[in-house]
Design an enzyme around this catalytic site. Structure first.
Site, PDB file in Angstrom:
ATOM      1  N   LYS A  42     -42.079  82.063 -58.045  1.00  0.00           N
ATOM      2  CA  LYS A  42     -42.165  83.113 -59.074  1.00  0.00           C
ATOM      3  C   LYS A  42     -41.809  82.536 -60.431  1.00  0.00           C
ATOM      4  O   LYS A  42     -40.713  82.045 -60.648  1.00  0.00           O
ATOM      5  CB  LYS A  42     -41.226  84.284 -58.774  1.00  0.00           C
ATOM      6  N   THR A  57     -26.192  81.963 -64.922  1.00  0.00           N
ATOM      7  CA  THR A  57     -25.157  82.066 -63.887  1.00  0.00           C
ATOM      8  C   THR A  57     -25.073  83.492 -63.364  1.00  0.00           C
ATOM      9  O   THR A  57     -24.922  83.718 -62.158  1.00  0.00           O
ATOM     10  CB  THR A  57     -23.811  81.583 -64.458  1.00  0.00           C
ATOM     11  N   GLY A  96     -27.850  83.956 -61.018  1.00  0.00           N
ATOM     12  CA  GLY A  96     -27.564  83.102 -59.860  1.00  0.00           C
ATOM     13  C   GLY A  96     -26.637  83.781 -58.857  1.00  0.00           C
ATOM     14  O   GLY A  96     -26.832  83.723 -57.641  1.00  0.00           O
ATOM     15  N   GLU A 125     -29.343  76.216 -59.856  1.00  0.00           N
ATOM     16  CA  GLU A 125     -29.074  75.432 -61.077  1.00  0.00           C
ATOM     17  C   GLU A 125     -28.829  76.470 -62.153  1.00  0.00           C
ATOM     18  O   GLU A 125     -29.771  77.155 -62.566  1.00  0.00           O
ATOM     19  CB  GLU A 125     -30.297  74.610 -61.486  1.00  0.00           C
ATOM     20  N   CYS A 129     -30.285  73.709 -69.965  1.00  0.00           N
ATOM     21  CA  CYS A 129     -29.068  74.104 -69.246  1.00  0.00           C
ATOM     22  C   CYS A 129     -27.955  73.061 -69.384  1.00  0.00           C
ATOM     23  O   CYS A 129     -26.795  73.400 -69.425  1.00  0.00           O
ATOM     24  CB  CYS A 129     -29.370  74.401 -67.784  1.00  0.00           C
ATOM     25  N   GLU A 136     -22.096  80.111 -73.057  1.00  0.00           N
ATOM     26  CA  GLU A 136     -23.370  79.426 -73.238  1.00  0.00           C
ATOM     27  C   GLU A 136     -24.223  80.207 -74.245  1.00  0.00           C
ATOM     28  O   GLU A 136     -24.422  81.408 -74.088  1.00  0.00           O
ATOM     29  CB  GLU A 136     -24.113  79.353 -71.897  1.00  0.00           C
TER      30      GLU A 136
END
Ligand code: NAI
Ligand code: MG
Length: 501
Positions: A191, A246, A249, A266, A300, A401
């Protein structure tokens, strides 16, 4: 076929046929619901085209196709050398279409064309060739125990692998995942990210021409919360590999728990770059620039926190400011001299601007940038490359981030202090250290909590070297031989050679 593809002319004059469907079982199909997503050109904010978006029913079909292909002797029993040849052919065909693919990437994502062509596409091709070479070199072991037992392992594919791709390197992140999954005999439902749906569809068109059996590689566009979630929680999927934030994730890890899927994640980072007094300062400046400003800062493993020893701090900040102002030319991504194009979407652009406000508000010193860049026809999601100095560890801009051309700089006194502040983060993806002292360089490399350390460089990753993070930057590794671990099981076979009961 006409409603499943459209003729387009890109801003650089390249004419091509853009597929707009879902690629399932080597055929283009519409989504069951008819839903579409619209791709936007981040340079002028205009719509490019709408493409079909998968919902749960489409994900079911793609997973069923991948399951059937996994059991199909045409794929399962293919000689490993033949599988490698197929992958090599795939890489070669992509190479032949690289100008079109790079054009689509730049149009949809905003990255400079020279980067899309010479770096992203070049790496897509070399990654697929690298893993093609592994296809006939994945094997088990014989394990000695006693004369009464022969034991060996077989490395088996995991089965149907769901792969969820981000928008910062649409084709390259796909290649990082397709390569190891294919060479080990898995089948795939990939995807793409809804922000950059176009280039992967053009690539999908090449799959049948290469000769992959139907169902081996299925490619869907669709929203994360719909198609992505349906894939991550699907009972017919054996593995999920994800690159992205994150936060997402963690969601994926929860959804994957439904049938204990194997996972590779990742995720994000806030990677430190340490500059010691005894470094080659000229080199530190140039690598620090690449380390954060490359790809609009949407990397990243970008080294987004620069810690500089006090003896060279002032000198570094002024040399870095000067270098960024002369090198980071912002502009039309199709122009030859552009280093930095627009951020990928309005949402990302606004996110970076909000961190700029936060930095000003928290009292960090603005060295350069600190605003939108409006010189490209007054449109587009452009940000002036931004440097804040005198940044404190407690500030939001030091901890979170940002994912843009945005860097924070702070000074330190001792090596011990540098390491403890470098490690004071929930992330652990990349890191870099600049020193001429080899003993110190290796000592720091050992003490940094990160999946990757660059000594006297930053972010010069290579497909032969494992890539991944510790802490909240991820689980597992991609690239290198380590990348194969993520796509194989080790089956143990015990052979009784004489134990009689
Ligand atoms: P995201 O992590 O939400 O999106 C990445 C991929 O995950 C996309 O394909 C998306 O459709 C999918 N996804 C989203 N929600 C999902 C869900 N609930 N279930 C399954 N799949 C889902 O990232 P987003 O929102 O585009 O960007 C936000 C921030 O994430 C960025 O500012 C950046 O900090 C970080 N990011 C990091 C990347 C990396 O390379 N590590 C890449 C992209 C974003
Ligand atoms: Mg776009």
């Amino acid at each position: 076929m006409s409603d499943l593809s459209v003729e387009l002319t890109a801003p650089n004059g390249v004419k091509y046929t853009q597929p707009t469907g879902l690629w399932i079982n080597n055929e283009w199909v519409k989504s069951k619901s008819g839903e579409k997503i619209t791709s936007i050109n981040p340079t002028d904010e205009k719509e490019i085209v709408s493409v079909y978006a998968a919902g749960p029913e489409d994900v079911d079909l793609a997973v069923a196709a991948a399951r059937k292909a996994f059991k199909d002797p045409a794929w399962r029993d293919m000689a490993t050398t033949g599988r490698g040849e197929l992958m090599y052919r795939f890489a070669t065909l992509i190479e032949q279409h690289k100008e079109t693919l790079a054009t689509i990437e730049t149009w949809d994502n905003g990255k400079p064309y020279s980067v899309a062509l010479n770096e992203d596409l070049a790496e897509v091709v070399s990654t697929l060739k690298y893993y093609a070479g592994f296809a006939d070199k994945v094997h088990g072991q014989v394990i000695d125990t006693t004369p009464a037992k022969l034991a060996y392992t077989i490395r088996e594919p995991l089965g149907v692998c769901g792969q969820i791709i981000p928008w910062n390197y649409p084709l390259l992140m796909a290649a990082w995942k397709l390569g190891p999954a294919l060479c080990t005999g898995n089948t795939i439902v990939l995807k793409a990210a809804e922000q950059t749906p176009l280039s992967i569809l053009y690539l999908a068109n090449l799959i049948k021409e290469v000769g992959f059996p139907p169902g081996v590689i299925n490619i869907l566009n669709g929203e994360g919360r719909k198609a992505g979630a349906a894939l991550a929680s699907h009972l017919g999927v054996d593995k999920i590999a994800f690159t992205g934030s994150t936060t997402t994730g963690r969601e994926i890890m929860k959804m994957a728990a439904i049938n204990l899927k194997n996972i590779t994640l990742e995720t994000g980072g806030k990677s430190p770059l340490l500059i010691f007094d005894d470094c080659d300062l000229d080199q530190a400046v140039k690598w620090a620039h690449i380390g954060i400003m490359y790809n609009q800062g949407q990397v990243c493993s970008a080294t987004s926190r620069i810690l500089v020893q006090e003896g060279v701090y002032e000198k570094f900040v002024s040399a870095f400011k000067e270098y960024v102002s002369t090198t980071s030319k912002v502009g039309d991504p199709f122009a030859d001299d552009t280093f930095q194009g627009p951020q990928v979407t309005k949402a990302q652009y606004e996110r970076v601007l909000s961190y700029i406000e936060s930095g000003k508000h928290e009292g960090a010193t603005l060295v350069s940038g600190g605003e939108a860049h409006k010189d490209v026809g007054g449109k587009g999601f452009f940000i002036a490359p931004t440097i804040f100095s005198d940044v404190k560890d407690t500030m939001k801009i030091f901890r979170e981030e940002v994912f843009g051309p945005f860097v924070v700089v702070s000074s330190f006194k001792t090596e011990e202090e540098a390491i403890s502040r470098a490690n004071d983060t929930t992330y652990g993806l990349g890191s870099a250290v600049f020193t001429q002292n080899i003993t110190k360089a290796h000592r720091v490399a050992r003490n940094i909590e990160a999946g990757m350390v660059w000594i006297n460089s930053s972010n010069d990753s290579d497909m032969r070297i494992p890539f991944g993070g510790v802490k909240m930057s991820g689980i597992g590794r991609e690239l290198g031989e380590a990348g194969l671990e993520a796509y194989t099981n080790k089956k143990a076979v015990h052979v009784n050679l004489g134990t009689v009961l």
